[in-house]
Design a protein around this motif. Structure first.
Motif, PDB file in Angstrom:
ATOM      1  N   ILE A  74       0.866  -0.986   0.030  1.00  0.00           N
ATOM      2  CA  ILE A  74      -0.110   0.127   0.078  1.00  0.00           C
ATOM      3  C   ILE A  74       0.921   1.262  -0.050  1.00  0.00           C
ATOM      4  CG2 ILE A  74      -1.995   1.015   1.341  1.00  0.00           C
ATOM      5  CD1 ILE A  74      -2.729  -1.291   2.014  1.00  0.00           C
ATOM      6  N   LEU A  75       0.793   2.021  -0.903  1.00  0.00           N
ATOM      7  CA  LEU A  75       1.929   3.228  -1.103  1.00  0.00           C
ATOM      8  C   LEU A  75       1.058   4.510  -1.022  1.00  0.00           C
ATOM      9  CD1 LEU A  75       3.420   2.120  -4.617  1.00  0.00           C
ATOM     10  CD2 LEU A  75       4.020   1.353  -2.461  1.00  0.00           C
ATOM     11  N   ALA A  76       1.532   5.128  -0.161  1.00  0.00           N
ATOM     12  CA  ALA A  76       0.888   6.589   0.103  1.00  0.00           C
ATOM     13  C   ALA A  76       1.779   7.510   0.690  1.00  0.00           C
ATOM     14  CB  ALA A  76      -0.228   6.354   0.822  1.00  0.00           C
ATOM     15  N   GLY A 123      -3.832   8.008   4.438  1.00  0.00           N
ATOM     16  CA  GLY A 123      -4.814   6.936   4.869  1.00  0.00           C
ATOM     17  C   GLY A 123      -4.196   5.617   4.756  1.00  0.00           C
ATOM     18  N   LYS A 124      -2.975   5.356   4.583  1.00  0.00           N
ATOM     19  CA  LYS A 124      -2.361   4.013   4.410  1.00  0.00           C
ATOM     20  C   LYS A 124      -2.662   3.115   5.557  1.00  0.00           C
ATOM     21  CE  LYS A 124       1.909   3.484   4.859  1.00  0.00           C
ATOM     22  NZ  LYS A 124       3.154   3.605   4.545  1.00  0.00           N
ATOM     23  N   PRO A 147       6.976   2.382   3.830  1.00  0.00           N
ATOM     24  CA  PRO A 147       6.894   3.439   4.590  1.00  0.00           C
ATOM     25  C   PRO A 147       6.638   4.643   3.593  1.00  0.00           C
ATOM     26  CG  PRO A 147       9.154   2.322   4.866  1.00  0.00           C
ATOM     27  CD  PRO A 147       8.134   1.600   3.836  1.00  0.00           C
ATOM     28  N   GLY A 148       5.844   5.538   4.114  1.00  0.00           N
ATOM     29  CA  GLY A 148       5.354   6.623   3.336  1.00  0.00           C
ATOM     30  C   GLY A 148       6.328   7.997   3.461  1.00  0.00           C
ATOM     31  N   ALA A 195      -2.278   2.260  -4.598  1.00  0.00           N
ATOM     32  CA  ALA A 195      -1.750   3.737  -4.402  1.00  0.00           C
ATOM     33  C   ALA A 195      -2.956   4.393  -3.548  1.00  0.00           C
ATOM     34  CB  ALA A 195      -1.306   4.328  -5.481  1.00  0.00           C
ATOM     35  N   VAL A 196      -2.717   4.637  -2.465  1.00  0.00           N
ATOM     36  CA  VAL A 196      -3.879   5.490  -1.794  1.00  0.00           C
ATOM     37  C   VAL A 196      -3.458   6.891  -1.843  1.00  0.00           C
ATOM     38  CG1 VAL A 196      -5.046   5.863   0.578  1.00  0.00           C
ATOM     39  CG2 VAL A 196      -4.117   3.825   0.143  1.00  0.00           C
ATOM     40  N   PHE A 197      -4.740   7.848  -2.194  1.00  0.00           N
ATOM     41  CA  PHE A 197      -4.569   9.152  -2.341  1.00  0.00           C
ATOM     42  C   PHE A 197      -5.663   9.980  -1.771  1.00  0.00           C
ATOM     43  CE2 PHE A 197      -3.062   7.293  -6.325  1.00  0.00           C
ATOM     44  CZ  PHE A 197      -1.920   8.092  -6.692  1.00  0.00           C
TER      45      PHE A 197
END
Ligand code: GDP
Length: 408
Positions: free
Chosen positions: A19-21, A26-27, A87-88, A108-110
């Motif tokens: 999960i990339l953010a 909001g990851k 890690p973001g 990918a979370v936006f």
């Protein structure tokens, strides 16, 4: 703690997911909701009170950001989803890089208000270099000022020329209650944690049809079989649309975009369905490359091939030193002796654990495609290749792949 043995999985039913953010998109909340929905945790963690289950390192809790990648395993609809936390924070680029190596696909979370932020862009480019297929989740649709179309426009402008929006939100901001699934043309409406599926509301029917047509046309432009069907029939069946969405996701030509509010638990089940439907299993990705005695070798994601795996994280925990490994080929068993090709020494695998949030399930073996934590290795470091001593191999260092792409 020993839990019952998880059910057997074949390589095709595994998803190694990242999960990339950008920080704060909001990851952690998305991860929490996934773990909750899949039953890996029965208590919901809340980011603000420091009880989230993936961030179980006290330093992470104190700092409120995800510093160390943790791999967490859960099951959904007959699939094992191994969530590799990335890690973001920009200070941890190396760790992002290392986790990207072991992923097969990513979400990918936006943030629906902020759209694409600088760090989303840098993590995105790293994922490009590793050729990681992605889908996008526009989160926080419940926030004041949230707008899916604006967020999608920023994705189109800054990251991907072909976003394929597969949902239409129902309601705005505080009144955001659900989505119309433009693939099935069914409405999903949440009331608390309960999701009800039903027909598309009358007032959204025209808009949903219009957006479905836009989706079909966009997909047909990118996918040959979809184009043939579209030309012949002027529309795409659900089956062709789904297959084409998967095809363009794996090939990187198109970006499937979903939306929701992880905090309010809206949109996370459809996201899981999309992970299973569109993102690759370990057998969909090319065989891993490595070298031995100056010769290049390729190893398929095949349980009967000689064992080769990559250490991507080492963690000291109350259970002992956990060596997180992505198994690329073959099978590793409890008690096996493995060769660490970097350190040129052999070590014995004590136990094999599948990490489930804050618990561990002990397993007897782990086959190609799996991500597990080994106990009993004293020396292996992140980045090391572990392999069958009779079939030595050094897995391709990540810098090589990255350098080739940046020179090209
Ligand atoms: P991360 O840094 O990407 O892991 O982000 P977090 O999951 O920690 O979320 C950052 C903040 O945004 C927290 O205060 C969350 O409660 C909040 N948040 C996460 N998802 C949503 C959402 O869907 N809606 C709203 N309004 N807030 C959210």
């Amino acid at each position: 703690m020993n839990l019952p043995q998880p059910s057997a999985t074949s390589t095709t039913t595994v998803r190694n997911l990242g999960i990339l953010a950008h920080v704060d998109a909001g990851k952690t909340t998305v991860t929490e909701r996934i773990l909750y929905l899949t039953g890996a945790t029965h208590k919901r963690g809340e980011v603000h009170d420091g009880t989230t289950v993936t961030d179980f390192d006290p330093q992470e809790r104190d700092r409120g950001i995800t510093i160390f990648a943790a791999a967490v395993s859960c099951e959904w609809d007959g699939h094992r989803i191994n969530l590799i936390d990335t890690p973001g924070h920009v200070d941890f680029a190396d760790e992002v890089e290392r986790s990207l190596r072991v992923l097969d696909g990513a979400v990918a979370v936006f943030d629906a208000v902020a759209g694409v932020e600088p760090q989303s862009e840098s993590v995105w480019r790293q994922a490009d270099r590793h050729g990681v297929p992605r889908i996008a989740f526009v989160n926080k649709l419940d926030r004041a000022g949230a707008d899916l179309d604006t967020a999608v426009a920023s994705i189109r402008d800054r990251l991907h020329p072909a976003p394929l929006v597969v949902q239409l939100p129902i309601g705005r901001e505080d009144g955001f209650t659900g989505v119309v699934d433009l693939v099935t043309m069914r409405a999903l409406v949440w009331d608390g944690d309960t999701c009800a599926e039903g027909p598309v509301p009358d007032d959204l029917a025209d808009e949903a049809r219009r957006r479905r047509r836009v989706l079909e046309e966009s997909v047909a432009e990118l996918h040959a079989a979809a184009l043939d069907e579209y030309c012949a029939r002027s529309f795409l069946s659900e089956g062709t649309l789904t297959a084409a969405l998967r095809g363009v996701t794996l090939g990187g030509e198109g970006l499937v975009v979903l939306c929701g509010s992880a905090y309010r638990n809206r949109g996370v089940e459809p996201l899981l369905r999309a992970v299973v439907a569109y993102l690759p299993s370990p057998s969909d990705v090319p065989p891993v490359r490595g070298t031995h005695a100056g010769e290049e070798q390729r190893r398929p994601a095949e349980p009967r091939a000689p064992f080769a795996g990559l250490v991507f994280k080492v963690n000291s925990t109350a259970t002992g030193r956990l060596t997180y490994v992505r198994v690329y080929s073959g099978t590793i068993r409890k008690g096996d002796t493995v060769l660490d090709t970097g350190a040129r020494r052999t070590e014995r695998v004590g136990r094999i654990l599948r990490v489930q949030a804050d618990r561990h399930a002990e397993v007897g073996r782990a086959a190609a495609g799996e991500i597990v934590a080994l106990v009993g290795l004293r020396n292996a470091r992140a980045g090391a290749t572990l392999c069958d001593p009779s079939a030595p191999l050094v897995l391709e260092p990540p810098a090589v792949a990255a350098a080739v792409v940046s020179v090209a």
